[in-house]
Design an enzyme around this catalytic site. Structure first.
Site, mmCIF file in Angstrom:
data_model
loop_
_atom_site.group_PDB
_atom_site.id
_atom_site.type_symbol
_atom_site.label_atom_id
_atom_site.label_comp_id
_atom_site.label_asym_id
_atom_site.label_seq_id
_atom_site.Cartn_x
_atom_site.Cartn_y
_atom_site.Cartn_z
ATOM 1 N N ASP A 60 0.635 -1.164 -0.053
ATOM 2 C CA ASP A 60 0.203 -0.210 -0.068
ATOM 3 C C ASP A 60 1.356 1.326 -0.153
ATOM 4 O OD1 ASP A 60 -1.488 1.812 0.759
ATOM 5 O OD2 ASP A 60 -2.671 0.368 2.047
ATOM 6 N N SER A 126 -4.698 14.252 -13.828
ATOM 7 C CA SER A 126 -6.267 13.889 -14.483
ATOM 8 C C SER A 126 -6.897 15.216 -15.024
ATOM 9 C CB SER A 126 -7.260 13.587 -13.761
ATOM 10 O OG SER A 126 -8.595 13.216 -14.421
ATOM 11 N N TYR A 150 -12.592 13.290 -5.977
ATOM 12 C CA TYR A 150 -10.950 12.775 -6.630
ATOM 13 C C TYR A 150 -10.187 13.660 -7.658
ATOM 14 C CZ TYR A 150 -8.653 10.501 -11.300
ATOM 15 O OH TYR A 150 -8.011 10.171 -11.718
ATOM 16 N N LYS A 154 -6.267 14.932 -6.782
ATOM 17 C CA LYS A 154 -5.257 14.760 -8.158
ATOM 18 C C LYS A 154 -4.620 16.431 -8.153
ATOM 19 C CE LYS A 154 -4.653 10.568 -9.947
ATOM 20 N NZ LYS A 154 -4.014 9.910 -9.865
ATOM 21 N N TYR A 178 -3.932 13.363 -18.357
ATOM 22 C CA TYR A 178 -4.724 12.474 -19.611
ATOM 23 C C TYR A 178 -6.432 12.831 -19.666
ATOM 24 C CZ TYR A 178 -1.559 9.198 -16.578
ATOM 25 O OH TYR A 178 -0.978 8.933 -16.228
HETATM 26 C C1 UD1 Z 1 -13.673 10.260 -14.701
HETATM 27 C C2 UD1 Z 1 -12.139 11.591 -15.145
HETATM 28 C C3 UD1 Z 1 -10.616 11.429 -16.019
HETATM 29 C C4 UD1 Z 1 -10.316 9.946 -14.694
HETATM 30 C C5 UD1 Z 1 -11.587 9.196 -14.567
HETATM 31 C C6 UD1 Z 1 -11.290 8.368 -13.596
HETATM 32 C C7 UD1 Z 1 -13.903 14.227 -15.292
HETATM 33 C C8 UD1 Z 1 -13.725 14.178 -16.669
HETATM 34 N N1 UD1 Z 1 -12.773 12.784 -16.231
HETATM 35 O O1 UD1 Z 1 -14.159 10.514 -16.333
HETATM 36 O O2 UD1 Z 1 -10.312 12.516 -16.040
HETATM 37 O O3 UD1 Z 1 -9.469 9.639 -14.963
HETATM 38 O O4 UD1 Z 1 -12.700 9.872 -14.661
HETATM 39 O O5 UD1 Z 1 -12.243 7.167 -12.913
HETATM 40 O O6 UD1 Z 1 -14.056 14.227 -14.694
HETATM 41 N N2 UD1 Z 1 -21.157 7.658 -18.513
HETATM 42 C C9 UD1 Z 1 -22.300 7.029 -19.139
HETATM 43 N N3 UD1 Z 1 -22.543 5.532 -18.134
HETATM 44 C C10 UD1 Z 1 -21.431 4.954 -17.183
HETATM 45 C C11 UD1 Z 1 -20.400 5.448 -17.289
HETATM 46 C C12 UD1 Z 1 -20.140 6.940 -17.530
HETATM 47 O O7 UD1 Z 1 -23.492 7.224 -19.137
HETATM 48 O O8 UD1 Z 1 -22.166 3.871 -16.671
HETATM 49 C C13 UD1 Z 1 -20.726 8.691 -18.901
HETATM 50 C C14 UD1 Z 1 -20.619 9.846 -18.094
HETATM 51 O O9 UD1 Z 1 -21.368 10.459 -17.770
HETATM 52 C C15 UD1 Z 1 -19.406 10.104 -18.817
HETATM 53 C C16 UD1 Z 1 -18.860 9.403 -19.568
HETATM 54 O O10 UD1 Z 1 -19.872 8.326 -19.923
HETATM 55 O O11 UD1 Z 1 -19.734 11.725 -19.229
HETATM 56 C C17 UD1 Z 1 -17.630 8.966 -19.568
HETATM 57 O O12 UD1 Z 1 -17.747 8.844 -18.125
HETATM 58 P P1 UD1 Z 1 -16.169 8.318 -17.234
HETATM 59 O O13 UD1 Z 1 -15.641 6.782 -18.146
HETATM 60 O O14 UD1 Z 1 -16.764 7.409 -16.383
HETATM 61 O O15 UD1 Z 1 -14.936 8.805 -17.924
HETATM 62 P P2 UD1 Z 1 -15.308 10.528 -16.713
HETATM 63 O O16 UD1 Z 1 -16.351 10.830 -15.778
HETATM 64 O O17 UD1 Z 1 -14.812 11.393 -18.175
#
Ligand code: UD1
Length: 341
Positions: A60, A126, A150, A154, A178
């Site tokens: 850890d 991030s 979160y 970062k 990223y």
């Molecule tokens: C976020 C962070 C990213 C980070 C990552 C870690 C942002 C913009 N980005 O990614 O920097 O490294 O988390 O986990 O904050 N979605 C759905 N249904 C789902 C899951 C996601 O509609 O079941 C949508 C989300 O609302 C979002 C998009 O898909 O609009 C991408 O989501 P996700 O893959 O979770 O990434 P971020 O939240 O963008």
């Protein structure tokens, strides 16, 4: 140039792809990971891909003694620090755990590095730190406005690293912000294998594609975007990995901190992503429109000109390849790393 690299969180999604790349480019790799959201099997795959061994230490990041023991035993030249908790929703429910692991792990690591004279670090940051913005593409000069613990953790880590560098003029740190890394290694051996129910959209859709989950809930269809669903900048994990290798190669050139975005500059909505992944899988992936997810923002797209100007980094993989590679990995490993291929 650094030859032995400590990769924290090396068994995770981006960490494992980075370890394979480093081994393939003759770096020696030591991994520290607690396997809280990953599996040691990932490291077996890394070695299979690269055809070379690495050293792994289960620990850890908050365990100072364990970190010290790594630096004492191995002659580490540089660190790539991935290990962190990363689910936005979860971070809103258990913020203190996020600060403890992400911030505590980072300060612990920096202490240990200082005690052992290790001066070079690449930090996994991030795009989420930018939060809500009206700009079409975000450069590193954008004022951070993180909207969840979160993202805040970062951002705080970036500042902690900057302060550590100010105090230690020999130190050299590069933070890479990223955007949304997706895709998988073209061998089909490495990919994203979250523990439990996936939080991120691509791993979730991949489990829909193999029938382990019924349908995707699209979080929010009333955003101010062309189709109402949230827009993100998806970037192939291999391009993100290439950014890390470039960072390692440039750590020697400057002391102090540097900061770079890693994204493609192309925005893709959730519905566009569903369509692209459906095409890759050869069948329509079912989804339903749902409420917005707390902590999410409408649009986040990168301006990555700075890293291009500095090191010539450019993403070389498009959305189609990201989806093809993600699907290949899922097809070859429908139950992740643990089940037989
Ligand atoms: C976020 C962070 C990213 C980070 C990552 C870690 C942002 C913009 N980005 O990614 O920097 O490294 O988390 O986990 O904050 N979605 C759905 N249904 C789902 C899951 C996601 O509609 O079941 C949508 C989300 O609302 C979002 C998009 O898909 O609009 C991408 O989501 P996700 O893959 O979770 O990434 P971020 O939240 O963008």
């Amino acid at each position: 140039m650094p030859r032995t690299v400590l990769v924290t969180g090396g068994a995770g999604y981006i960490g494992s792809h980075t370890c394979a790349e480093l081994l393939e480019h003759d770096y020696d790799v030591v991994v520290v990971d607690d396997y809280s959201n990953s599996s040691p099997a990932a490291l077996g795959r890394v070695q299979e891909v690269a055809g070379r061994p690495l050293i792994s230490v289960p620990a850890d990041m908050r365990d100072r003694r364990a970190l010290d023991a790594i630096f004492e035993k191995h002659s580490i030249d540089a660190v790539i620090h991935f290990a962190a908790k990363k689910a936005i929703g979860e971070s809103m429910n258990i913020p203190l755990v996020y600060y403890d692991v992400n911030l505590g792990g980072t300060t612990n690591l920096l202490h240990s590095m200082q005690r052992h004279g290790v001066q070079k670090i690449v930090f996994s940051s991030s795009c989420s730190i930018y939060g809500e913005s009206s700009r079409a593409r975000l450069s590193e000069d954008e004022e951070p406005r993180p909207t969840n613990p979160y993202a805040r953790s970062k951002w705080m880590c970036e500042q902690v690293i900057r302060d550590a560098c100010k105090r230690c003029p020999e130190m050299s740190a590069i933070s890479l912000r990223y955007f949304n890394p997706i895709g998988a290694h073209p061998s089909g051996l490495l990919g994203e294998v979250p523990a439990g129910l996936p939080n991120n959209v691509v791993p979730y859709l991949m489990q829909v594609a193999v029938g382990r989950l019924k349908r995707l809930s699209v979080f929010g269809s009333d955003y101010d975007t062309p189709d109402g669903t949230a827009v993100r900048d998806y970037v192939h994990v291999l391009d993100v990995v290439a950014g890390h290798r470039a960072a390692l190669e440039h750590l020697d050139e400057e002391t102090g901190t540097q900061l770079f975005n890693l994204g493609t500059g192309v925005g893709t909505s959730v519905l566009q992503l569903v369509a692209a992944l459906s095409e890759a899988c050869g069948r329509p992936l079912p989804y339903e429109l749902a409420d917005r997810r707390p902590g999410d923002v409408a649009t986040l797209v990168a301006d990555s000109d700075r890293i291009h100007r500095a090191w010539g980094w450019r993403p070389v993989h498009g959305l189609k390849e990201m989806c093809r590679d993600a699907w290949r990995f899922q097809r070859m490993n429908p139950r992740g790393y643990t089940a037989p291929r």
